[in-house]
Design a protein around this motif. Structure first.
Motif, PDB file in Angstrom:
ATOM      1  N   ASP A 210       0.856  -1.185   0.073  1.00  0.00           N
ATOM      2  CA  ASP A 210      -0.066   0.054  -0.104  1.00  0.00           C
ATOM      3  C   ASP A 210       0.764   1.172  -0.104  1.00  0.00           C
ATOM      4  OD1 ASP A 210      -1.569   1.940   0.585  1.00  0.00           O
ATOM      5  OD2 ASP A 210      -3.060   1.087   1.949  1.00  0.00           O
ATOM      6  N   HIS A 211       1.111   1.856  -1.128  1.00  0.00           N
ATOM      7  CA  HIS A 211       2.345   2.748  -1.326  1.00  0.00           C
ATOM      8  C   HIS A 211       1.806   4.084  -0.311  1.00  0.00           C
ATOM      9  CE1 HIS A 211      -0.603   4.279  -4.431  1.00  0.00           C
ATOM     10  NE2 HIS A 211       0.030   5.775  -4.128  1.00  0.00           N
ATOM     11  N   TYR A 212       0.681   4.302   0.124  1.00  0.00           N
ATOM     12  CA  TYR A 212       0.276   5.287   0.790  1.00  0.00           C
ATOM     13  C   TYR A 212       1.096   5.254   2.112  1.00  0.00           C
ATOM     14  CZ  TYR A 212      -2.335   8.641  -1.274  1.00  0.00           C
ATOM     15  OH  TYR A 212      -2.884   9.730  -2.330  1.00  0.00           O
ATOM     16  N   LEU A 213       1.440   3.976   2.771  1.00  0.00           N
ATOM     17  CA  LEU A 213       2.189   3.795   4.117  1.00  0.00           C
ATOM     18  C   LEU A 213       3.587   4.028   3.771  1.00  0.00           C
ATOM     19  CD1 LEU A 213       0.371   0.411   5.172  1.00  0.00           C
ATOM     20  CD2 LEU A 213      -0.585   2.972   5.387  1.00  0.00           C
ATOM     21  N   GLY A 214       3.975   4.181   2.437  1.00  0.00           N
ATOM     22  CA  GLY A 214       5.238   4.447   2.382  1.00  0.00           C
ATOM     23  C   GLY A 214       5.808   5.983   2.486  1.00  0.00           C
ATOM     24  N   LYS A 215       4.841   6.673   2.469  1.00  0.00           N
ATOM     25  CA  LYS A 215       5.033   8.242   2.410  1.00  0.00           C
ATOM     26  C   LYS A 215       5.282   8.631   3.871  1.00  0.00           C
ATOM     27  CE  LYS A 215       1.549   9.137  -1.169  1.00  0.00           C
ATOM     28  NZ  LYS A 215       2.396   9.648  -2.060  1.00  0.00           N
ATOM     29  N   GLU A 216       6.141   9.759   3.829  1.00  0.00           N
ATOM     30  CA  GLU A 216       6.831  10.265   5.143  1.00  0.00           C
ATOM     31  C   GLU A 216       5.784  10.840   5.848  1.00  0.00           C
ATOM     32  OE1 GLU A 216       9.852  10.352   6.302  1.00  0.00           O
ATOM     33  OE2 GLU A 216      10.718   9.331   4.753  1.00  0.00           O
ATOM     34  N   THR A 217       4.725  11.388   5.198  1.00  0.00           N
ATOM     35  CA  THR A 217       3.747  12.032   6.106  1.00  0.00           C
ATOM     36  C   THR A 217       2.693  10.961   6.705  1.00  0.00           C
ATOM     37  OG1 THR A 217       2.735  12.794   3.936  1.00  0.00           O
ATOM     38  CG2 THR A 217       3.914  14.601   5.207  1.00  0.00           C
ATOM     39  N   VAL A 218       2.540   9.941   6.083  1.00  0.00           N
ATOM     40  CA  VAL A 218       1.802   9.022   6.799  1.00  0.00           C
ATOM     41  C   VAL A 218       2.705   8.355   8.014  1.00  0.00           C
ATOM     42  CG1 VAL A 218       0.730   6.649   6.515  1.00  0.00           C
ATOM     43  CG2 VAL A 218       0.539   8.365   4.572  1.00  0.00           C
ATOM     44  N   GLN A 219       3.933   8.161   7.762  1.00  0.00           N
ATOM     45  CA  GLN A 219       4.737   7.686   8.898  1.00  0.00           C
ATOM     46  C   GLN A 219       4.734   8.720   9.969  1.00  0.00           C
ATOM     47  OE1 GLN A 219       8.356   6.153   7.268  1.00  0.00           O
ATOM     48  NE2 GLN A 219       7.326   5.825   5.271  1.00  0.00           N
ATOM     49  N   ASN A 220       4.674  10.024   9.544  1.00  0.00           N
ATOM     50  CA  ASN A 220       4.591  10.973  10.743  1.00  0.00           C
ATOM     51  C   ASN A 220       3.339  11.134  11.527  1.00  0.00           C
ATOM     52  OD1 ASN A 220       6.057  13.454  11.721  1.00  0.00           O
ATOM     53  ND2 ASN A 220       4.321  14.848  10.690  1.00  0.00           N
ATOM     54  N   ILE A 221       2.355  10.266  11.239  1.00  0.00           N
ATOM     55  CA  ILE A 221       1.093  10.435  12.254  1.00  0.00           C
ATOM     56  C   ILE A 221       1.678   9.749  13.345  1.00  0.00           C
ATOM     57  CG2 ILE A 221      -1.085   9.383  12.415  1.00  0.00           C
ATOM     58  CD1 ILE A 221      -1.280   9.055   9.288  1.00  0.00           C
ATOM     59  N   VAL A 377      -5.130  16.269  -3.722  1.00  0.00           N
ATOM     60  CA  VAL A 377      -4.730  16.475  -2.270  1.00  0.00           C
ATOM     61  C   VAL A 377      -5.322  15.244  -1.759  1.00  0.00           C
ATOM     62  CG1 VAL A 377      -7.159  17.523  -1.800  1.00  0.00           C
ATOM     63  CG2 VAL A 377      -5.033  17.876  -0.387  1.00  0.00           C
ATOM     64  N   THR A 378      -4.505  14.747  -0.569  1.00  0.00           N
ATOM     65  CA  THR A 378      -4.512  13.845   0.353  1.00  0.00           C
ATOM     66  C   THR A 378      -4.345  14.306   1.768  1.00  0.00           C
ATOM     67  OG1 THR A 378      -4.017  12.087  -1.048  1.00  0.00           O
ATOM     68  CG2 THR A 378      -4.381  11.573   1.195  1.00  0.00           C
ATOM     69  N   GLU A 379      -5.307  14.494   2.724  1.00  0.00           N
ATOM     70  CA  GLU A 379      -5.132  14.942   4.093  1.00  0.00           C
ATOM     71  C   GLU A 379      -5.991  14.210   4.907  1.00  0.00           C
ATOM     72  OE1 GLU A 379      -6.546  19.125   3.729  1.00  0.00           O
ATOM     73  OE2 GLU A 379      -8.515  18.549   4.442  1.00  0.00           O
ATOM     74  N   ILE A 380      -5.816  14.264   6.339  1.00  0.00           N
ATOM     75  CA  ILE A 380      -6.505  14.026   7.534  1.00  0.00           C
ATOM     76  C   ILE A 380      -6.716  15.190   8.310  1.00  0.00           C
ATOM     77  CG2 ILE A 380      -6.411  12.434   9.419  1.00  0.00           C
ATOM     78  CD1 ILE A 380      -4.152  10.872   8.065  1.00  0.00           C
ATOM     79  N   VAL A 409      -0.998  14.929   3.515  1.00  0.00           N
ATOM     80  CA  VAL A 409       0.045  13.777   3.024  1.00  0.00           C
ATOM     81  C   VAL A 409       0.749  14.037   1.789  1.00  0.00           C
ATOM     82  CG1 VAL A 409      -0.231  11.368   2.481  1.00  0.00           C
ATOM     83  CG2 VAL A 409      -1.577  12.236   4.334  1.00  0.00           C
ATOM     84  N   GLN A 410      -0.244  14.845   0.917  1.00  0.00           N
ATOM     85  CA  GLN A 410       0.261  15.095  -0.607  1.00  0.00           C
ATOM     86  C   GLN A 410      -0.873  16.448  -1.125  1.00  0.00           C
ATOM     87  OE1 GLN A 410       0.107  11.802  -3.397  1.00  0.00           O
ATOM     88  NE2 GLN A 410      -2.063  11.991  -3.691  1.00  0.00           N
ATOM     89  N   PRO A 411      -0.247  17.176  -1.864  1.00  0.00           N
ATOM     90  CA  PRO A 411       1.285  17.315  -2.401  1.00  0.00           C
ATOM     91  C   PRO A 411       1.989  18.081  -1.375  1.00  0.00           C
ATOM     92  CG  PRO A 411      -0.075  18.791  -3.569  1.00  0.00           C
ATOM     93  CD  PRO A 411      -1.206  18.067  -2.652  1.00  0.00           C
ATOM     94  N   ALA A 434      -3.797  30.184  10.994  1.00  0.00           N
ATOM     95  CA  ALA A 434      -3.262  28.799  10.713  1.00  0.00           C
ATOM     96  C   ALA A 434      -1.761  28.807  11.072  1.00  0.00           C
ATOM     97  CB  ALA A 434      -3.390  28.259   9.316  1.00  0.00           C
ATOM     98  N   MET A 435      -1.232  27.976  11.789  1.00  0.00           N
ATOM     99  CA  MET A 435       0.166  27.578  12.171  1.00  0.00           C
ATOM    100  C   MET A 435       0.740  26.471  11.201  1.00  0.00           C
ATOM    101  SD  MET A 435       2.151  27.509  15.861  1.00  0.00           S
ATOM    102  CE  MET A 435       0.879  26.334  16.476  1.00  0.00           C
ATOM    103  N   ASP A 436       1.615  26.512  10.331  1.00  0.00           N
ATOM    104  CA  ASP A 436       1.855  25.759   9.482  1.00  0.00           C
ATOM    105  C   ASP A 436       3.290  25.174   9.433  1.00  0.00           C
ATOM    106  OD1 ASP A 436       1.031  24.678   6.888  1.00  0.00           O
ATOM    107  OD2 ASP A 436       2.786  25.358   6.073  1.00  0.00           O
ATOM    108  N   PHE A 437       3.440  23.670   9.299  1.00  0.00           N
ATOM    109  CA  PHE A 437       4.781  23.212   9.182  1.00  0.00           C
ATOM    110  C   PHE A 437       4.918  22.320   8.151  1.00  0.00           C
ATOM    111  CE2 PHE A 437       5.867  18.533   9.341  1.00  0.00           C
ATOM    112  CZ  PHE A 437       7.433  18.771   9.322  1.00  0.00           C
ATOM    113  N   ASP A 438       5.699  22.787   7.262  1.00  0.00           N
ATOM    114  CA  ASP A 438       5.936  22.087   5.815  1.00  0.00           C
ATOM    115  C   ASP A 438       7.361  21.326   5.965  1.00  0.00           C
ATOM    116  OD1 ASP A 438       7.167  22.149   2.982  1.00  0.00           O
ATOM    117  OD2 ASP A 438       4.909  23.120   2.721  1.00  0.00           O
ATOM    118  N   TYR A 439       7.411  20.116   5.223  1.00  0.00           N
ATOM    119  CA  TYR A 439       8.528  19.205   5.567  1.00  0.00           C
ATOM    120  C   TYR A 439       9.807  20.071   4.524  1.00  0.00           C
ATOM    121  CZ  TYR A 439       7.276  14.840   7.314  1.00  0.00           C
ATOM    122  OH  TYR A 439       7.114  13.819   8.342  1.00  0.00           O
TER     123      TYR A 439
END
Length: 519
Positions: A210-221, A377-380, A409-411, A434-439
């Motif tokens: 499941d390639h979504y689980l390989g995304k850095e932002t998913v692991q960042n959850i 866009v993908t977001e939680i 999660v993206q983009p 909004a307070m924003d963190f960007d990789y």
């Protein structure tokens, strides 16, 4: 595992451990001498993702110099032809710069086996190729078999691997299967596939991608929740109003009519990607990040998911129609090449779910996905309850919404926290900020592509980011009743390409006094 005598250190210097894997000077895990066989190597996934990911891993020093790459396909190619095709794929799609010395080292280890999946002679040649590489390249017999093929071909390829002893590793070595989604068409199909896979490979050697689980932002959850104390006290029904999980695409089906029609958005995305994101968002803290511990917590959440009693009011499916999108006229789904004009396949799906446990009881989770939506866009989005009391004039908070924590999660990978703040001036007026963190702004390291991380984890035998078959089956148990309901209740709702979905989806949330976020 690979014999230490056959292990070759990466160019940037490393030390070997008893498993055959190595650690470089920076402490990164580096694959031991091994090989990858890709079935369906002539397809888009291989050309755009898999081959570039293999090169990027090699370029980063995470593959051994003797890494073996084998393609299996019907094309009448020699090894040099395959190497040239792989070179063009890398040149067009690799994330890291193309370096001649890295490419040449990889190309020297490329092999191609021509044949169909029902061709016994081709699998004999494949076995001979794998054995030859094991001797000459020093893989020690460690090979992963990547099934980048249509789901209907999974059983045949697996049985051929078993029949020709390719799934049986030499003493001290490993053989692994990598299977692309979808994992079945429904629960029964997933169970049948699981039985076939486990007849050929042990469960711990099966890696479901499941390639979504390989995304850095998913692991960042996991890092966001469990490495910080500020969020966990609020991460429950006492403070969270609801959660929205969105995966929107602004493109249509492209040339994937043969795959997509009859599967649809819910099976393609909700059953795997979005339910995995839900599980990571809602699960309890695991005892460790061992694959067994992670899977156990995700499975608890998925087992506690409940569907609404009235599926007609709390689920929606749709199809995009002809419209102008970003200044371009685009066809509707039923007008796409290869699509049956009477097709009822969903290109949009939205469902309301709840989790029947102490932490989340009564908190709705809204999942939606679709093609030809407003933007990619993908977001939680975790939406918090309003403050129980506001000591301000109502006019002072007229532009104040609910607090939210949004994991992008993206983009534009990162995290946004929305909260109320006083507007500068003499009057007391509170407005959302909004307070924003960007990789990209916070880290100098570029995030690897998901397939880089996942392919490396397969070679390392690290199953943290791969759903177990119990998770897959539980996800189908959630989705199957929805699909059966839709099959018996008319046609999908329509929405114009470029919009945010059918009006029925907005009405679904409006009945609960809520609305969808506009990412």
């Amino acid at each position: 595992m690979t014999d230490a005598l056959h292990s070759t250190a990466p160019l940037d210097g490393s030390s070997a451990d008893p498993s055959g894997a190595t650690a470089d000077r920076r402490g990164r895990n580096v694959a031991g001498s091994s090989g990858l066989v890709i079935f369906g190597v002539t397809g888009d996934l291989s050309r755009k993702k898999l081959l570039p990911a293999v090169y990027d891993l090699a370029n980063r020093g995470l593959l051994p110099p003797d890494f073996a790459l084998v393609g299996f396909g019907r094309r009448d190619w020699k090894d040099a032809d395959f190497a040239q095709v792989a070179y063009e794929a890398v040149k067009s799609h690799a994330r890291t710069p193309l370096r001649d010395e890295v490419w040449q080292r990889l190309a020297d280890c490329c092999r191609f086996v021509q044949g169909d999946f029902d061709d016994d002679d081709a699998f004999v040649r494949l076995r001979e190729t794998v054995e030859e590489l094991g001797r000459k390249q020093g893989t020690g017999g460690d090979f992963a078999f990547y099934l980048s093929v249509p789901p209907r071909a999974f059983p045949q390829v697996l049985r051929q691997l078993k029949a020709h002893a390719l799934a049986d590793p030499p003493p001290g070595a490993w053989r692994r299967a990598v299977i692309e989604k979808p994992f079945g068409h429904d629960l029964a199909g997933a169970q049948d596939l699981g039985r076939i896979v486990h007849e050929v490979f042990p469960p711990n050697e099966v890696f479901r991608i499941d390639h979504y689980l390989g995304k850095e932002t998913v692991q960042n959850i996991l890092a966001l929740r469990f490495a910080n104390t500020m969020f966990e006290p609020l991460w429950n029904r006492s403070y969270v109003d609801h959660v929205q999980i969105t995966m929107a695409e602004d493109i249509g089906i492209g040339g994937r009519a043969g795959y997509y029609d009859g599967i649809g958005a819910a099976r393609d995305v909700i059953q795997n990607h979005l339910l995995q994101l839900l599980a990571l968002t809602a699960m309890e803290e695991p005892d460790s990040f061992h694959p067994d511990a992670l899977s156990a917590e995700k499975l608890k959440v998925l087992s506690a998911v409940t569907l609404p009693a009235d599926l007609g009011r709390h689920t929606v499916r749709g199809q995009y129609t002809h419209a102008w999108q970003r200044g371009q006229e685009v066809p509707g789904y039923l007008e796409e090449d290869g699509i049956d004009p009477a097709s009822r396949t969903d290109t949009y799906a939205a469902v309301k779910l709840e989790i029947n446990n102490r932490r989340w009881a009564g908190v709705p989770f809204y999942l939606r996905t679709g093609k030809r939506l407003g933007r990619r866009v993908t977001e939680i989005a975790v939406i918090f309850k309003p403050a129980p009391f506001l000591p301000f004039e109502s006019s002072a908070t007229s532009e104040l919404g609910q607090n939210a924590l949004v994991i992008r999660v993206q983009p534009d990978e990162g995290v946004t926290v929305r909260f109320g703040s006083k507007v500068p001036g003499n009057s007391l007026e509170v407005r959302d900020v909004a307070m924003d963190f960007d990789y990209r702004d916070s880290f100098t390291e570029a995030s690897p592509e998901a397939y880089e991380r996942l392919i490396l984890d397969v070679l390392l035998g690290d199953a943290n980011l791969f759903p177990r078959h119990q998770e897959v089956e539980q996800s189908w148990r959630i989705l199957d009743p929805v699909e059966r309901f839709w099959d018996s209740h008319g046609k999908p709702a329509q929405y114009p390409a470029g919009s945010w979905g059918p009006a029925e989806a907005d009405e679904m949330l409006a009945r609960d006094g809520r609305s969808w976020r506009r990412p």
